[in-house]
Design an enzyme around this catalytic site. Structure first.
Site, PDB file in Angstrom:
ATOM      1  N   CYS A  84       0.769  -1.238   0.000  1.00 30.31           N
ATOM      2  CA  CYS A  84       0.000   0.000   0.000  1.00 30.31           C
ATOM      3  C   CYS A  84       0.806   1.298   0.000  1.00 30.31           C
ATOM      4  CB  CYS A  84      -0.973   0.004   1.173  1.00 30.31           C
ATOM      5  SG  CYS A  84      -0.276  -0.607   2.702  1.00 30.31           S
TER       6      CYS A  84
ATOM      7  N   HIS B 217      -1.727   6.782   4.681  1.00 28.88           N
ATOM      8  CA  HIS B 217      -0.680   5.756   4.612  1.00 28.88           C
ATOM      9  C   HIS B 217       0.509   6.128   3.719  1.00 28.88           C
ATOM     10  CE1 HIS B 217      -0.208   1.172   5.475  1.00 28.88           C
ATOM     11  NE2 HIS B 217       0.709   1.929   6.066  1.00 28.88           N
TER      12      HIS B 217
END
Length: 500
Positions: free
Chosen positions: A53, A109
């Site tokens: 991610c 993130h």
């Protein structure tokens, strides 16, 4: 060209085979994604920039492969600083410069600099650094400092990564007060990817995506009421379907495919609610909608869904999240732009989520400088069905993966691969991610037909499952593709120069 609104919906760990319109054998209904595909275009050869991610999200927002930052791996907890340099052009920043209102609701993130009580940045992964955060201090490199007007979401994976609290703008308004008790979570194979961490009051693991959805709907309603003439860029970044699979109460038991199936169904519901909001507000005809995923499906969900529900989130590809094989980075990518993109169309063009920057620049009339979007290609012609037959919008596509530092005994190891037409070259042995020599993945190991080869070469036209390594059969192709990788690494870019 008239500037459209842009709605980007990014799933977490949603596999190619998790979506019914991509996989007729899916055991999970996805009626809203299927509707979007029927009203727009499905890309069948779309790829996340990386197999996990953090690097995928950096690359999607900047149009630049993340390995170029020199900071491999994934952030957790108070990890940072923000990978996106303050001076770097971002997708939301570019659109804001063009008059767009920009908003992000959901998972970030890409790294943040939480500060301690002395005002020093923490920038460390793990549990202990979270205990040092001073929640009275603002975060200096939050999404609102990287191109977004509005942000409400989480630092990392909302229900996984040590810090269980919402960020509003550049602050955590409700600070954690206690340790999270993992023993209260449901006991099933999909619930265990949840680290002990600090937990804020009102942070309900099962309703995270409903909180994000409410924020995005409110943004759309407020924008339609207050600024109807201004275009917007809304990035809706979901928790679903990252483990732990903890679907909301309204979705539990709805699919017959277990908690992860219910979680996929909840993500599809989120897509449907956002589409319905566009319809209700009269915005649908003027909005480019894009739905995709940051990488392939997680190991635990693939293994258990195959065994328990005959559902394969990676189908029909080899590999899964972290792997350099197709299952790790070939992702669903569905786009709709009424009166521009042909309804019910399909594209087999090879594209990458890095391409969103150059594509949105083309849509809005921006001339990108050469120090931005170094790996981003304009795929608007593919969306509009304009490339002549046989002409590729991308001559080459870079892929990157990492072995974790626990697997290598030190720093995360970077692996690169390259796609050119039917040829795919992996500049390494093995998956580039997961270990198929032991444990639950051993059952999926394939015999290596060229065990002495230092790399892998596959002809995806005749071998889409990447079963036969042709490294020694086509040495000229290997030499050419490896030279291209080296050139792209050394030059700092894979996209052509744009300025004279």
């Amino acid at each position: 060209m008239e500037r459209p609104n842009i709605l980007l919906i990014l799933a977490d760990d949603l596999g190619y085979g998790d979506v019914a319109c991509y996989n007729p054998q899916s055991r999970v209904p996805t009626p809203n994604l299927d509707r979007l595909a029927a009203e727009g275009m499905s890309f069948t050869d779309a790829h996340s920039p990386a197999t996990v991610c953090t690097p995928s999200r950096y690359s999607m927002l900047t149009g630049r492969m993340e390995f170029r930052t020199g900071v491999p791996g994934v952030f957790t907890g108070a990890g940072g600083p923000c990978l996106i340099e303050e001076s770097r052009l971002t997708l939301p920043g570019m659109l804001r410069d063009q008059g767009y209102a920009t908003a992000l609701y959901g998972k970030w993130h890409v790294g943040l600099s939480f500060l301690d009580r002395d005002g020093r940045p923490i920038n460390e992964n793990g549990f202990d650094p979270v205990e040092r955060i001073d929640y009275a201090r603002a975060i200096p490199d939050a999404p609102i400092h990287r191109g977004f007007d509005h942000f409400y979401g989480t630092a990392c994976c909302p229900t996984t990564d040590f810090l269980y609290a919402y960020i509003d703008g550049d602050r955590i308004p409700v600070a954690p007060t206690r340790l999270h008790d993992r023993s209260v979570l449901p006991d099933h194979p999909y619930s265990r990817d949840c680290r002990t961490g600090w937990f804020a009051p009102g942070f309900d693991f099962e309703e995270i995506d409903m909180v994000f959805l409410e924020r995005s709907v409110q943004f759309l309603e407020r924008h339609a009421a207050q600024s109807p003439e201004q275009p917007f860029f809304l990035f809706h970044s979901t928790q679903g379907v990252h483990l732990p699979s903890l679907p909301g109460k309204a979705f539990q038991g709805k699919t017959g495919a277990g908690p992860h199936g219910d979680f996929i169904y909840e993500f599809d519901h989120v897509v449907g609610e956002l589409l319905a909001t566009l319809d209700r507000l009269g915005l649908a005809d003027d909005t480019l909608v894009m739905v995709t995923s940051d990488n392939g499906p997680e190991v635990t969900s693939v293994v258990n869904m195959r065994r328990d529900h005959d559902h394969d989130g990676a189908r029909p590809w080899r590999g899964m999240k972290r792997d350099q094989w197709e299952g790790g980075h070939r992702v669903p990518f569905v786009v709709r732009w009424p009166e521009r993109i042909a309804a019910g169309s399909e594209s087999d063009q090879t594209v990458c989520l890095c391409d969103l920057l150059a594509t949105c620049a083309a849509i809005t009339g921006v001339d990108l400088p050469d120090d931005a979007g170094e790996d981003s290609y304009d795929i608007l012609p593919a969306m509009l069905g304009q490339p002549p037959a046989g002409e590729a919008v991308r001559a080459h596509t870079l892929h990157q993966s990492f072995l974790s530092n626990t697997a290598t005994g030190g720093e995360p190891a970077l692996y690169l691969a390259l796609r050119r037409g039917k040829w795919k070259y992996l500049d390494h042995r093995g998956s580039g991610g997961n270990d198929y020599s032991k444990g639950e993945l051993k059952q999926y190991a394939l015999p290596e037909k060229a065990p002495d080869a230092p790399g892998q070469l596959y002809d995806l036209d005749v071998d889409p499952g990447e079963t036969t390594n042709l490294y020694f059969e086509h040495p000229r192709i290997v030499t050419e593709l490896k030279a291209v990788i080296d050139r792209f690494v050394d030059s700092g870019r894979s996209a052509p120069l744009r300025q004279p």
